[in-house]
Design a protein around this motif. Structure first.
Motif, PDB file in Angstrom:
ATOM      1  N   LEU A 149      -6.082  -0.960 -12.295  1.00 23.94           N
ATOM      2  CA  LEU A 149      -6.279   0.262 -13.201  1.00 23.94           C
ATOM      3  C   LEU A 149      -7.450   1.121 -12.655  1.00 23.94           C
ATOM      4  O   LEU A 149      -8.350   0.616 -12.010  1.00 23.94           O
ATOM      5  N   PRO A 150      -7.050   2.547 -12.571  1.00 23.97           N
ATOM      6  CA  PRO A 150      -6.119   3.331 -13.201  1.00 23.97           C
ATOM      7  C   PRO A 150      -5.079   3.585 -12.318  1.00 23.97           C
ATOM      8  O   PRO A 150      -4.325   4.575 -12.441  1.00 23.97           O
ATOM      9  N   TYR A 151      -4.635   2.649 -11.243  1.00 21.48           N
ATOM     10  CA  TYR A 151      -3.522   2.813 -10.261  1.00 21.48           C
ATOM     11  C   TYR A 151      -3.587   4.186  -9.672  1.00 21.48           C
ATOM     12  O   TYR A 151      -2.609   4.787  -9.590  1.00 21.48           O
ATOM     13  N   THR A 152      -4.855   4.518  -9.261  1.00 22.24           N
ATOM     14  CA  THR A 152      -5.028   5.778  -8.404  1.00 22.24           C
ATOM     15  C   THR A 152      -3.930   6.014  -7.415  1.00 22.24           C
ATOM     16  O   THR A 152      -3.685   5.088  -6.436  1.00 22.24           O
ATOM     17  N   ASP A 259       1.932   7.683 -17.294  1.00 20.24           N
ATOM     18  CA  ASP A 259       1.727   8.191 -18.446  1.00 20.24           C
ATOM     19  C   ASP A 259       2.296   9.468 -19.012  1.00 20.24           C
ATOM     20  O   ASP A 259       2.578   9.790 -19.751  1.00 20.24           O
TER      21      ASP A 259
END
Length: 424
Positions: A149-152, A259
């Motif tokens: 996370l935040p899976y950039t 998201d």
């Protein structure tokens, strides 16, 4: 197609973690002849079962072609920068356990995860139009996602070929940065635009930039393939945001984060909106026959017009059924038509619902149509895309319909639809 190991690495697990999706502009939910394997209109990036990312390690400065070939044959990923006939800088890349790499390009070879071909403007009817000479690189770009996370997600120009090499020849734009590391640009470049304010109904267009092989951000070159790079933009990065656009000189991709997709309308939601419009029984104000939008599946096919198909006079927005009167010219029956309701003269086209949910910035009702193609979506989605300048050719930009890539009219990108309800 995928090799078994590649298929297994890309396949979602029981509880898949999705980094995001890349969606090709110009397709209304699928390719004209259907999605096939790695050739499709959208590509979901899932966390791989094993990390396949790479990062720079050893740098070799080589003075003979034989030495360069020896390094490239070691089986490791590498980027070769040919400075002259007698000097090549080879940067070796080693395994990075913290990232997943996904490659996009025109090639159908196994290193490419998402095969992209040139988008033909308005060319969604019937057979796909063949491209005589593509401007999309065979190994166009790569997206690298962090596995935690935040899976950039970051984007880089160029992809590694079947020999795990990126080769920048003598004519390619390349240079040594102040910190000593080499970098370069691909022939036609990889352009990125991050919208201001994310991908929402309040978003505004950002500025188009070029991404280098090592992921730095530059202003655009004078023309697409000029050998002189633009200026380094130090305050911007190659991190993809929800709604970022990636242009490969022949196709433009929209990046949607996991998201962001969670907040977009679903296919079921778009279908419910279609049924809601049809349930109101809109009528042709002249023929008085009931109109109905075809199902989402038929809208995608675009192969034949329905009897109840709504048509619109784009200059005024009055929705009718199809009729033959109102021609302004007997010689050009498909040109301008006069609306029987208000006498406004303009294009008269069939309406088709926009079926690709990723292109919607909100969940509003489909009330507006793009001009001149007639694809219908929500007001805020239509106005958003009407403001986005998309790269066209080597140095032109224009707004286009995201569902078919047709160039929008400069003075009127979209039109509000005026439906007439049933008389009874």
């Amino acid at each position: 197609m995928f090799s078994p190991s590649q298929e297994e690495q890309c396949a979602p697990t029981k509880d898949p973690i999705k980094y995001g999706e890349l969606v090709v502009l110009g397709y209304n939910g699928s390719l004209p002849n259907g999605d096939r394997g790695r050739r499709k209109s959208r590509f979901a990036l899932y966390k791989r079962s094993k990390a396949n990312g790479v990062k720079p390690s050893t740098v070799h400065i080589l003075n003979t072609p034989q030495a360069s070939k020896a390094v490239n044959c070691k089986g490791q990923h590498s980027i070769s920068y040919t400075l002259s006939r007698n000097q090549t800088v080879v940067v070796e890349y080693c395994h990075d356990k913290d990232t997943d790499m996904f490659q996009i390009g025109r090639s159908t070879e196994s290193p490419i995860d998402f095969v992209v071909t040139d988008t033909v403007s308005g060319g969604q009817e019937g057979e796909e139009t063949p491209i005589t000479q593509s401007t999309i690189s065979r190994f166009a770009c790569r997206v690298v996602c962090e596995r935690v996370l935040p899976y950039t997600a970051r984007i880089y120009a160029a992809g590694f070929d079947s020999s795990k090499n990126i080769f920048l020849g003598e004519k390619a734009a390349k240079w040594k940065n102040l910190d000593g590391h080499m970098d370069g640009l691909t022939t036609n470049g990889v352009l990125v635009m991050h919208p201001r304010g994310g991908f929402t109904e309040e978003s505004k267009p950002g500025v188009w930039r070029e991404i280098s092989v090592c992921g730095d951000v530059y202003t655009l070159r004078e023309t697409r393939s000029a050998q002189t790079r633009g200026k380094l933009v130090e305050c911007e990065s190659n991190v993809l945001q929800d709604g970022s656009l990636v242009d490969l000189c022949g196709a433009t991709l929209l990046w949607r984060t996991a998201d962001g997709l969670f907040h977009t309308p679903t296919q079921k939601h778009l279908e419910a909106l279609r049924q809601e419009i049809n349930a109101a029984r809109p009528q042709c104000p002249v023929g008085l026959n009931t109109l109905a939008f075809p199902s989402m599946q038929r809208s995608r096919a675009l192969s034949s017009l329905e009897d109840k198909q709504p048509w619109v006079y784009l200059a005024c927005g009055h929705v009718h059924g199809y009729h033959n009167w109102g021609h302004r010219s007997e010689q050009e029956p498909s040109a301008q038509r006069e609306c029987p309701m208000c006498r406004t003269v303009g294009p008269y086209v069939p309406l088709w619902l926009g079926c690709e949910p990723a292109f919607y910035v909100d969940v509003g009702a489909p009330t507006h149509a793009f001009v001149p193609c007639g694809h219908v979506c929500s007001e805020k989605s239509a106005k958003y895309w009407a403001e986005i300048p998309l790269p066209h050719g080597t140095h032109a930009f224009h707004a286009a319909c995201p569902f078919c890539a047709t160039q929008l009219c400069l003075n009127q990108g979209c039109a509000k639809l005026i439906f007439q309800g049933p008389i009874d």
